[in-house]
Design a protein around this motif. Structure first.
Motif, PDB file in Angstrom:
ATOM      1  N   ASN A   1       1.645  -8.509  -7.181  1.00 41.23           N
ATOM      2  CA  ASN A   1       1.634  -9.362  -5.982  1.00 41.23           C
ATOM      3  C   ASN A   1       2.949 -10.081  -5.749  1.00 41.23           C
ATOM      4  O   ASN A   1       3.376 -10.267  -4.603  1.00 41.23           O
TER       5      ASN A   1
ATOM      6  N   THR B   1       5.407  -7.791  -4.075  1.00 44.00           N
ATOM      7  CA  THR B   1       5.088  -7.678  -2.642  1.00 44.00           C
ATOM      8  C   THR B   1       5.570  -8.925  -1.894  1.00 44.00           C
ATOM      9  O   THR B   1       6.152  -8.832  -0.809  1.00 44.00           O
ATOM     10  N   GLU B   2       5.329 -10.095  -2.492  1.00 46.69           N
ATOM     11  CA  GLU B   2       5.745 -11.379  -1.883  1.00 46.69           C
ATOM     12  C   GLU B   2       7.258 -11.419  -1.698  1.00 46.69           C
ATOM     13  O   GLU B   2       7.755 -11.866  -0.653  1.00 46.69           O
TER      14      GLU B   2
ATOM     15  N   LYS C   1       8.259  -9.183   1.152  1.00 51.79           N
ATOM     16  CA  LYS C   1       7.874  -9.851   2.413  1.00 51.79           C
ATOM     17  C   LYS C   1       8.918 -10.877   2.820  1.00 51.79           C
ATOM     18  O   LYS C   1       9.373 -10.906   3.969  1.00 51.79           O
TER      19      LYS C   1
ATOM     20  N   GLU D   1       2.817  -9.096   5.004  1.00 52.92           N
ATOM     21  CA  GLU D   1       2.394  -8.670   3.670  1.00 52.92           C
ATOM     22  C   GLU D   1       1.909  -7.222   3.619  1.00 52.92           C
ATOM     23  O   GLU D   1       2.231  -6.472   2.697  1.00 52.92           O
TER      24      GLU D   1
END
Length: 449
Positions: free
Chosen positions: A238, A241-242, A245, A252
């Protein structure tokens, strides 16, 4: 085809990004056959810890309903995995002095020693989850793996103690029970993943299992077939991914797709002119992102995660000859599917690395999706549950045999009109360490209610 209910087991993996309910059983070749998998987006879990009870219950119910419809099995009880950023482990040494050194050491002595460790004073709000004995010592004689049956006055052992937050554990128990399910067993997630992807030879030789999930990265180190160290690092897929972004100024959903389709942990792989176009929001111009830039963002975060894990491996002391991890590192979990991650881990740690797939224990006709590393924990949980069911059956058979023997061997002494029954000494069936822990855990949850 009628299926015996007790042959079937269900594993429930409550993760940060997904909740998986897997139904399985052993086929005639001793391999695990997956009867159905249910998956739902995990909405109420952050870094392995429940932060929204209602959403988590809904996600569990959704996954369980899907697994029920695919497998055609009504699910009533599940084996749940425990993980999360609140889990930590420590090494502890303890001993007991036996009142009678001339009597042989039995299971009750080992239980007394383990129970003594459970009384250790922890930080406020923490609870001991797991007490795993490693080597024993009897009257100073070291490196004993099984002390039962030996003579000795002083019994001591090294313990691997796993500790977690009381509230986090209760919340998981509450979510499972509120979903209309019973907890049949509880397993530490790093141990479940290890059962699914590691061979016994690797555990003997020394291996570090790194399970890269959505919210956490779990580490389990084995040597001489015994678990030596566990840790949970509060970063996973995660945060990558953050970073994508934020770094690329996209939403997201797009960041996740970019990571899966074009992501690489090795920036040198991409040329400067490789560009991917992202559709703009609501009629805005599309965004152009270079794959080199994307790889740099991913690389920076992955290096940070791997270095933290490597620090834990160093803390275990893998460089000393006795603690050397000959089998190196095994990567599993959804995050292990990132391109060139294996090469990066080998580069940072200097240790031999492979990707761990749970297909070794699965039946040959299994769906390719279930043999993916992202299902390693769920497969491990089902395997643990099936082993637990097998042990319960064995214990029940042994108890029945002992009872039958007791009946037959009861001697009746008849003399001068007096009948006296001489009872046969009944041997207690031995309990597995994890079974004892599960019982303690269930008691703990019941007391919390």
């Amino acid at each position: 085809m009628e299926r015996e209910e007790n042959e079937i087991a269900v594993g429930l993996d409550i993760g940060t990004t997904k909740i998986v309910a897997m139904v399985g059983r052993y086929n005639e070749y001793g391999k695990m056959e997956v009867l159905g998998v249910g998956k739902s987006k995990s909405l109420g879990v952050h870094r392995g810890v429940v932060n929204n009870i209602t959403q988590t219950i809904q996600s569990i119910q959704q996954a369980v309903q899907e697994a029920e419809s695919v497998s055609g099995v009504k699910i009533s009880d599940v084996t749940v995995g425990i993980a999360g950023q609140h889990i930590r482990s420590l090494q502890h040494r303890d001993y007991i002095t036996r009142p009678n050194a001339d009597a042989v050491i039995d299971e009750e002595d080992i239980e007394a020693l383990c129970n003594q460790v459970y009384k250790l004073v922890m930080l406020p709000g923490e609870e001991i989850l797991h007490v795993l004995p490693q080597e024993y010592k009897v009257d100073g004689q070291a490196e004993i793996k099984e002390p039962v049956g030996m003579f000795g006055g002083r019994l001591e052992a090294n313990f691997h103690v796993v500790v977690g937050q009381v509230t986090s554990i209760r919340n998981i128990g509450r979510c499972v029970k509120s979903s209309g399910l019973e907890l049949s067993d509880v397993t530490l997630e790093p141990l479940a993943s290890a059962n699914a992807v590691l061979s016994q030879e690797e555990k003997e030789a020394g291996v570090a299992l790194i399970d890269i999930g959505g919210g956490t990265t779990d580490l389990a180190i084995f040597k001489d077939g015994i678990i030596r160290h566990t840790a949970v690092i509060p970063f996973g897929g995660n945060v990558i991914t953050e970073d994508i972004k934020e770094g690329c100024s996209i939403i997201e959903k797009q960041a996740e797709l970019l990571k899966i389709k074009f992501g690489s942990a090795w920036p040198g792989e991409n040329k400067d002119n490789e560009i991917v176009s992202i559709p703009g929001l609501r009629g805005r111009e599309p965004k152009e992102i270079t794959l080199k830039n994307l790889s740099k963002i991913i690389h920076a975060r992955v290096v940070e995660i791997i270095e933290q894990v490597f620090l834990e491996i160093k803390n275990y002391g893998h460089e000393s000859p006795k603690k050397k991890l000959i089998a190196g590192i095994v990567l599993t979990g959804g995050g292990s599917q990132l391109k060139h991650l294996k090469q990066l881990v080998e580069y940072i740690t200097g240790m031999d690395t492979r990707i761990g797939y749970p297909n070794e224990h699965l039946a040959g006709n299994s769906d390719p999706e279930t043999t993916s590393p992202m299902y390693a924990t769920a497969v491990g949980l089902v395997m643990d549950s099936l082993i637990h069911i097998g042990r319960q059956k064995e214990t029940a058979i042994k108890e029945a045999l002992v009872a039958e023997e007791e009946k037959q061997q009861k001697a009746t002494i008849v003399g001068e009109g007096i009948e006296e029954e001489v009872p046969v000494v009944k041997s207690k069936p031995r309990k597995n360490i994890l079974e004892k822990w599960t019982e303690k855990f269930k008691e703990f949850l019941d007391n919390a209610e």
